[in-house]
Structure formats: C-alpha cells, structure tokens
Design an enzyme around this catalytic site. Sequence first.
Site, short mmCIF file in Angstrom:
data_model
loop_
_atom_site.label_atom_id
_atom_site.label_comp_id
_atom_site.label_asym_id
_atom_site.label_seq_id
_atom_site.Cartn_x
_atom_site.Cartn_y
_atom_site.Cartn_z
N ASP A 75 -18.48 -4.37 3.70
CA ASP A 75 -18.09 -2.98 3.90
C ASP A 75 -19.32 -2.14 4.25
O ASP A 75 -20.32 -2.17 3.54
CB ASP A 75 -17.46 -2.47 2.60
CG ASP A 75 -16.89 -1.07 2.70
OD1 ASP A 75 -16.89 -0.50 3.82
OD2 ASP A 75 -16.44 -0.55 1.67
N ASP A 116 -12.52 3.37 -3.15
CA ASP A 116 -12.91 4.42 -2.21
C ASP A 116 -12.69 5.79 -2.86
O ASP A 116 -13.29 6.09 -3.90
CB ASP A 116 -12.11 4.22 -0.92
CG ASP A 116 -12.53 5.10 0.23
OD1 ASP A 116 -13.35 4.67 1.04
OD2 ASP A 116 -12.01 6.23 0.33
N GLY A 119 -14.21 -7.05 4.09
CA GLY A 119 -14.62 -5.68 4.37
C GLY A 119 -14.07 -4.66 3.39
O GLY A 119 -13.88 -4.95 2.20
N HIS A 120 -13.80 -3.47 3.92
CA HIS A 120 -13.47 -2.29 3.10
C HIS A 120 -12.16 -2.47 2.33
O HIS A 120 -12.10 -2.23 1.13
CB HIS A 120 -13.40 -1.08 4.02
CG HIS A 120 -13.27 0.24 3.33
ND1 HIS A 120 -14.22 0.73 2.47
CD2 HIS A 120 -12.28 1.19 3.40
CE1 HIS A 120 -13.85 1.93 2.03
NE2 HIS A 120 -12.67 2.22 2.57
N PHE A 121 -11.10 -2.87 3.03
CA PHE A 121 -9.79 -3.03 2.41
C PHE A 121 -9.60 -4.49 2.00
O PHE A 121 -8.85 -5.25 2.60
CB PHE A 121 -8.68 -2.56 3.35
CG PHE A 121 -8.58 -1.06 3.47
CD1 PHE A 121 -8.10 -0.31 2.42
CD2 PHE A 121 -8.98 -0.41 4.63
CE1 PHE A 121 -8.00 1.08 2.52
CE2 PHE A 121 -8.89 0.97 4.74
CZ PHE A 121 -8.39 1.72 3.68
#
Length: 322
Positions: free
Chosen positions: A269, A135, A295-297
Amino acid sequence: MANILVVSIVAGVFAASPEASARPTPSAAAQVSQDVYHRTISIDGVEIAYREAGDPRKPTVLLLHGFPTSSQMFRNLIPQLAEDYHVLAPDYPGYGASAMPSRDDFEYSFAHFADIVDQFVSQKDVSSYAIYLMDYGAPVGYRLFAKHPERVTGLIIQNGNAYDEGLRDFWTPIKAYWADGSDENRNALRGLLKLEATKWQYTHGVGDVAKISPDTWHGDQYLLDRPGNQDIQLDMFASYATNVAEYPHWQKLFREHQPPALILWGKNDQIFPAEGAHPYKRDLTNVEFHLLDTGHFALEEYGDEMASEILDFLDREVLPRD
C-alpha cells in the site's frame, strides 16, 4: 499461509499462533448461511445505513470502513464473523447508502463521524466491542477509543495509521493543503477522486488483479460522482490534519490501556505503507503482526486468510465464548 509474511508478537514474544489450526477455515464455516441485514437508523436527523449480522446477544465486532468506500468492503467478511459474533458495519454520512446532507447543514469531519458512530453503537445498545479499523476507520475508531477505552475489547488494524512514519510521499500534496487551504491546493487533490485513482486504490500492489472485482471501484466511483460529494471528500482531506494532531494522544492511550491488537497490513500500500504498521509495536505489548503481500484493500485479495486470523484472534485473545 502461502504468500503471507507472518510475524507474531504476543506479549513481546515472537511466535506463531498454535490455536490457528483448531478452528475450521472460514471457507468451511461460510457454508453455514448467515443472513446479513441492510438497515438504517436516524442519528441527529441523518439516516445512517448499516449492515448487521449475527446474534446481538453475542460479543460485537464493529467494522469501520475506509475511503472512498463504505461497509461494502466488508461484504464477504461479515458472514464469516457472524456465525460466532454480532457484527455491525455502518456507513459514514456521505458514504455508501447513508444520507449525504449538505455541507451547509452538516460538518464533515472525523470528530463528527466519531460522534455519529458513538451514538450509533449506543442506539444499538452495544456497551463493548472489538473494532476493525481500516484507512479512515482508524481515526474514527481511535476517537471512539479515546472517548471510551473501557468499551474496546480489541483492535483489528488493517492499513490504518496512527503514527507520523505512516504518512509518506502520497501525503505530500495533502500536507500542502493542510498548510495552505487555498483553492489551488484544494483543486490539486481532485485527481484523487477520479475513476483512475479509485481503481488504483484497489489494484495497486495486488498479486493478481484478475481477483479484484471491477464492481468495487465502479461502485465507489458512482457515489463519488454524486453532485457535491467530491467537495465533501476534499473537506475530509482537510480534516485528516486533526487526526495527525491526535496521534501522540492515541499512542499514550495504547500504552496505558494495552488493548490486544491484530495487525493485518497490505505491505504494498502506498497510501498507508508498512512503515506505519511497525510503530504500533512500540506502544502495544500484546500484538499479532501480519504483513500481507497485497495492497490497500487487502480483504479483496486475502479475505479468507484474514477472516481466519481475525476469528482466531477474537476467539483466543478478545472475546472467549462459553
């Protein structure tokens, strides 16, 4: 590896990693206790908090966190890497346990964060490092790469963007803010700083939400809710436009220097979708490419599997040990 779509590209050849089975699983390695130290260091008068583990005489892995979190996202990964590597994970100013200077006294921008991290590794007397970029960690790390490409021994890229293809629907209101920094457009982004949005970042796209600790989003939100912090985050949203302008330069550096790269990407994500992962293969020839069904994490759901891939990558491609 169950529930992980794995495509390996090494020197342009699609292949699985035969060495992966040679190392004990991280779960077994984690049985060896590795102390993690929580320290601070002063850089330009700002107290920077960081986590450190492992023997400083060993090769270094620099872990760069994303938004809206801190080095806490690496809390489980660090001990698994530290048996064989020296690990450093700083918190940016205004994040985690680092100081949060006033916006009047400190420029909150990705360029400044990169300068801070550059000074951090210098003060730690580290001359080379592999970088884990996630990120916001991607533009910070790629700015370091642009400053000192010879120091970067490898890239571990987890939902960290460097291509226009990776900025999709989620970024529409942020792009509107880039085009017109009015109060109206700035205030329209405040919803991204609320508890519901922070929880969504951790839970959207995961296979089993029950595996994700609520401590993650509640801890991040506590720091976001400090007086003045949300305006810092809005400044960082504005600063992200400067990263997009650097994408072509970073891509050129990828082609010129060809650092070995491991891509571990949560394919569900919506902030940095998988469309941003594939273009790396255009510019890097030594790439291991893994899309994870999360997903994102991604570390929250696939931490052990990711640690195994990272250790295999470091051992084989980047930092061979005697």
